[in-house]
Scaffold this active site. Sequence first.
Site, PDB file in Angstrom:
ATOM      1  CD  GLN A  89      -2.796  -1.087   2.300  1.00 19.56           C
ATOM      2  OE1 GLN A  89      -2.699  -0.306   3.260  1.00 19.56           O
ATOM      3  NE2 GLN A  89      -3.606  -2.142   2.698  1.00 19.56           N
ATOM      4  CG  HIS A 156      -3.260  -0.409   7.439  1.00 17.89           C
ATOM      5  ND1 HIS A 156      -4.309  -0.825   8.495  1.00 17.89           N
ATOM      6  CD2 HIS A 156      -4.173  -0.640   6.366  1.00 17.89           C
ATOM      7  CE1 HIS A 156      -5.085  -1.609   7.849  1.00 17.89           C
ATOM      8  NE2 HIS A 156      -5.076  -1.638   6.678  1.00 17.89           N
ATOM      9  CD  GLU A 248     -14.748   4.046  12.713  1.00 14.72           C
ATOM     10  OE1 GLU A 248     -14.730   3.072  13.538  1.00 14.72           O
ATOM     11  OE2 GLU A 248     -14.021   5.001  12.767  1.00 14.72           O
ATOM     12  CE1 TYR A 258     -13.453  10.595  16.665  1.00 11.52           C
ATOM     13  CE2 TYR A 258     -11.598  11.177  17.489  1.00 11.52           C
ATOM     14  CZ  TYR A 258     -12.542  11.653  16.967  1.00 11.52           C
ATOM     15  OH  TYR A 258     -13.096  12.982  17.117  1.00 11.52           O
ATOM     16  CE1 TYR A 269     -11.155  -6.869   5.720  1.00  6.20           C
ATOM     17  CE2 TYR A 269      -9.392  -5.906   7.069  1.00  6.20           C
ATOM     18  CZ  TYR A 269     -10.462  -5.765   6.122  1.00  6.20           C
ATOM     19  OH  TYR A 269     -10.810  -4.613   5.670  1.00  6.20           O
TER      20      TYR A 269
END
Length: 378
Positions: A89, A156, A248, A258, A269
């Site tokens: 990513q 991430h 979200e 949060y 997952y």
Amino acid sequence: MRRLPLAALPFILIACSADNATGQNTASSADKPFKTSIIADFDSPWAMTFLPDGRALVTEKAGEMILFDPKNGTKIPVSGIPAVDSAGQGGLMDVVLSPGFGQDKIVYFSFSEARDGGKGVALAKGKFNQASDGTTALDDVAVIFRASPYVEGNGHYSGRIAFSPDGKYLFFTNGERQKFDPAQDPKATLGKVLRLNPDGTPAAGNPLAAKGFDPAIWSYGHRNLLGIAFDKDGRLWEQEMGPKGGDEVNLIKPSLNYGYPNVSNGDHYDGRPIPDHAPGDGFEAPKVSWNPVISPAGLLYYSGDLFPQWKNSLFIGGLSSQSLVRVKLDGEKASKADQWDMGARIREVEQGPDGALWLLEDDGQGSQGRMLKLTPAG
């Protein structure tokens, strides 16, 4: 052999995109309130931002920044970008102009890099400089902030950038790097929204610093934060890719937790459950969540006049959902409004100078990496 100037190369290499730039390749659908014009093709584009003259800077995952002119399809490579680790990513990520770009010509951008001890997301800035022959560069590029700590893995990173409406502060997102616990670690910037000065130093007055947190942290308990945007009243909204069944939209307020990975509206997952948000649990619940997920990417607060019915809305790109998603705002409340099937993974949503919506496909899983322009169907 005579070398052609860089400015001439785009006309030779990508002349085929000029037709697209004029909007000749246009597809409209009766069930959408907009028409979609194919403007150009890119190689796994990640983000874009418009310059005051209507041209755009576009980042590509592998590490290229492109100066693109929608009027004629010209693409000019921008030199000066540091080495990018684009595995997984990773990539060259967000790009945002300084609030004073008209005077200082400063461009901020984020990217993933490999260093001793692991990989992480970095925030950098450089001065936009285009020579008379068209050659374009970011000069005096410097990394001004690095996530902490750098860790193993390729996921991430987050890396989204937004300036506060007054231009005094830079907000920067650090994902939790698929490591879960750092999102709750006060000493790590992973899984956090950060508030920095424009030079990359922690802003004074960040409320968690007095409690022993890294002084850059503004909010915490996040997963993979892939969009932040301020609304007209100065509220900071954020979207993040949650676990299975837990994407979200959050209203970001200083010092709040949060919840991730302690609570979520989704589960891991591998099937392990995560407790749901519940009143009184001490965690800030999302304003909107999705199950099934949309795989959100990019976040735009719409303020244009071309689509007046959508003012005070958030727009989000959908990756796995291959969609464009609209969220309606009402003060501190948010609600789902529209979700349009775009037939491709949408990585970025941007507002153009005339109020049109501009999208970038991410070039993955059948998507073509195109730049699209949305204008009213009528």
